[in-house]
Write a protein that holds these residues in place. Structure first.
Motif, PDB file in Angstrom:
ATOM      1  N   GLU A 153       0.814  -1.209   0.000  1.00 46.16           N
ATOM      2  CA  GLU A 153       0.000   0.000   0.000  1.00 46.16           C
ATOM      3  C   GLU A 153       0.848   1.260   0.000  1.00 46.16           C
ATOM      4  N   TYR A 154       2.047   1.179   0.571  1.00 48.54           N
ATOM      5  CA  TYR A 154       2.871   2.369   0.692  1.00 48.54           C
ATOM      6  C   TYR A 154       4.238   2.068   0.108  1.00 48.54           C
ATOM      7  N   GLY A 194      -9.459   7.080  -1.267  1.00 46.89           N
ATOM      8  CA  GLY A 194      -8.168   7.557  -1.730  1.00 46.89           C
ATOM      9  C   GLY A 194      -8.317   8.767  -2.619  1.00 46.89           C
ATOM     10  N   TRP A 195      -7.216   9.489  -2.772  1.00 46.06           N
ATOM     11  CA  TRP A 195      -7.166  10.658  -3.648  1.00 46.06           C
ATOM     12  C   TRP A 195      -5.985  10.500  -4.600  1.00 46.06           C
ATOM     13  N   VAL A 206      -7.278   7.998   4.139  1.00 43.25           N
ATOM     14  CA  VAL A 206      -7.410   8.303   2.712  1.00 43.25           C
ATOM     15  C   VAL A 206      -6.040   8.105   2.053  1.00 43.25           C
ATOM     16  N   ARG A 207      -5.926   7.132   1.180  1.00 41.88           N
ATOM     17  CA  ARG A 207      -4.647   6.834   0.518  1.00 41.88           C
ATOM     18  C   ARG A 207      -4.401   7.864  -0.585  1.00 41.88           C
ATOM     19  N   GLY A 240       1.626  13.370   4.233  1.00 44.46           N
ATOM     20  CA  GLY A 240       0.320  12.860   3.843  1.00 44.46           C
ATOM     21  C   GLY A 240       0.312  12.114   2.530  1.00 44.46           C
ATOM     22  N   LEU A 241       1.389  12.232   1.732  1.00 43.30           N
ATOM     23  CA  LEU A 241       1.463  11.503   0.462  1.00 43.30           C
ATOM     24  C   LEU A 241       1.905  10.071   0.746  1.00 43.30           C
ATOM     25  N   ASP A 242       1.110   9.098   0.314  1.00 46.82           N
ATOM     26  CA  ASP A 242       1.398   7.701   0.620  1.00 46.82           C
ATOM     27  C   ASP A 242       2.253   7.017  -0.434  1.00 46.82           C
ATOM     28  N   THR A 243       2.060   7.356  -1.691  1.00 47.14           N
ATOM     29  CA  THR A 243       2.812   6.671  -2.733  1.00 47.14           C
ATOM     30  C   THR A 243       2.915   7.545  -3.981  1.00 47.14           C
TER      31      THR A 243
END
Length: 336
Positions: free
Chosen positions: A4-5, A180-181, A212-213, A309-312
């Protein structure tokens, strides 16, 4: 299950004459450790069919789209798609919904591009109802399905539903309703501003923004020939500004580049493609994309990954790149 990350990748599906070559590319990305593969749909191949093939031909990499819209498929159909692909992939699917663009809605699908924010919100909520297995009971401004339920196996874990968005109100809506966004072509400063919109939306939805991804669609070219990578970047950014829907041009203009976007668009529509490319300055490239030598590209990717806050980051490519250059970029930017 997908990572996920980390880092994801975007498959340029329409660049392949043979779907088997596209499958090979995804298997290559899976071997390198990328968490998800996504792909877009315009007027080419129907991507749910291709995603079903990828679900069968891969083992671990997650599968998602960039993006499907309520102008191309009804929300109930999107819900069927999510549930089916979640089944085929063994729980590795995410559905991404977005408004797409007026050009695709009106010129390809032949429908009015009306109130996109509202239509996307209704689609997110209906997709969730479909995946629950309950009879639909939804009274929306655009969609009011009722009385029927999804007849297939209900996913044990429903496919998450993400929203692709750029503007403050649409990002707020993603924070309030989506899992997610997915932003793209935004500067670091613009993403940080939109993070505040995302947080506000999450608060309105009585939820945590941490749930929220956030996955940035990030154009990359990491080549030993760094100047070649930057020329590809200029060509791609010029194309996006001139032709790829008004939202991207406005987002870049709002980040302080209005004069550049107007010049690029004017030159392009006057038939001066080379002039449009030349009108994209190095400074803008460095704010929007990762292009250059492997070292420079990695630095740019890491700069965006440091955003709170940015996951990927999902590694996307510049349109003019060839397959060997795309693979070289994937290798240089592979997750550690």
């Amino acid at each position: 299950m997908p990572e996920e990350y980390g880092r994801d990748m975007v498959l340029p599906l329409n660049s392949y004459d043979d779907v088997e070559d596209a499958v090979d590319m995804v298997q290559f990305a899976e071997e390198l450790g990328y968490g998800y593969v996504s792909m877009g749909e315009t007027s080419g191949r129907s991507i749910p069919i291709v995603m079903g093939l990828l679900a069968e031909r891969t083992d671990e990499i997650g599968i998602t789209d960039d993006v499907l819209s309520p102008y191309s498929r009804t929300p109930s159909t999107l819900g069927q798609t999510a549930a089916t692909l979640q089944e085929l992939s063994g729980g590795r699917f995410r559905l991404r919904i977005g408004a797409s663009s007026p050009a695709l809605a009106e010129r390809w699908h032949g429908v009015d591009f009306e109130r996109p924010l509202r239509q996307v919100r209704e689609a997110v909520e209906i997709v969730r109802q479909v995946q629950s297995g309950d009879r639909l009971d939804y009274d929306g401004d655009f969609f009011s399905p009722e009385g029927m339920a999804f007849e297939g196996p209900v996913p044990e874990e429903p496919a998450p539903v993400d929203v692709a968005a750029l503007g403050p109100k649409s990002v707020e809506m993603a924070g309030r309703f989506a899992d997610g966004w997915v932003p793209q072509l935004l500067t670091v400063e613009a993403i940080e501003e939109r993070m505040e919109d995302l947080k506000r939306g999450a608060e309105l939805g009585d939820r945590s923004v941490d749930d929220v991804r956030v996955s940035l669609n990030f154009r990359c070219g990491a080549l030993e020939d760094g100047e070649r990578a930057r020329q590809y970047a200029r060509q791609h950014v010029a194309f996006m500004v001139a032709l790829y829907g008004p939202y991207y041009r406005k987002a870049i203009a709002d980040a302080g580049w209005e004069d550049v976007t107007e010049e690029v668009r004017a030159r392009w529509h006057d038939g001066d493609r080379e002039g449009a490319y030349e009108a994209v300055p190095d400074e803008l490239l460095d704010e929007l994309v990762a292009a250059g030598t492997p070292e420079k590209a990695r630095e740019q990717v890491e700069r965006f990954e440091a955003i709170d806050g940015l996951d990927t980051v999902q590694v996307s490519f510049f349109g003019p790149m060839g397959e060997e250059e795309r693979r070289e970029t994937l290798e240089h930017l592979a997750p550690e």
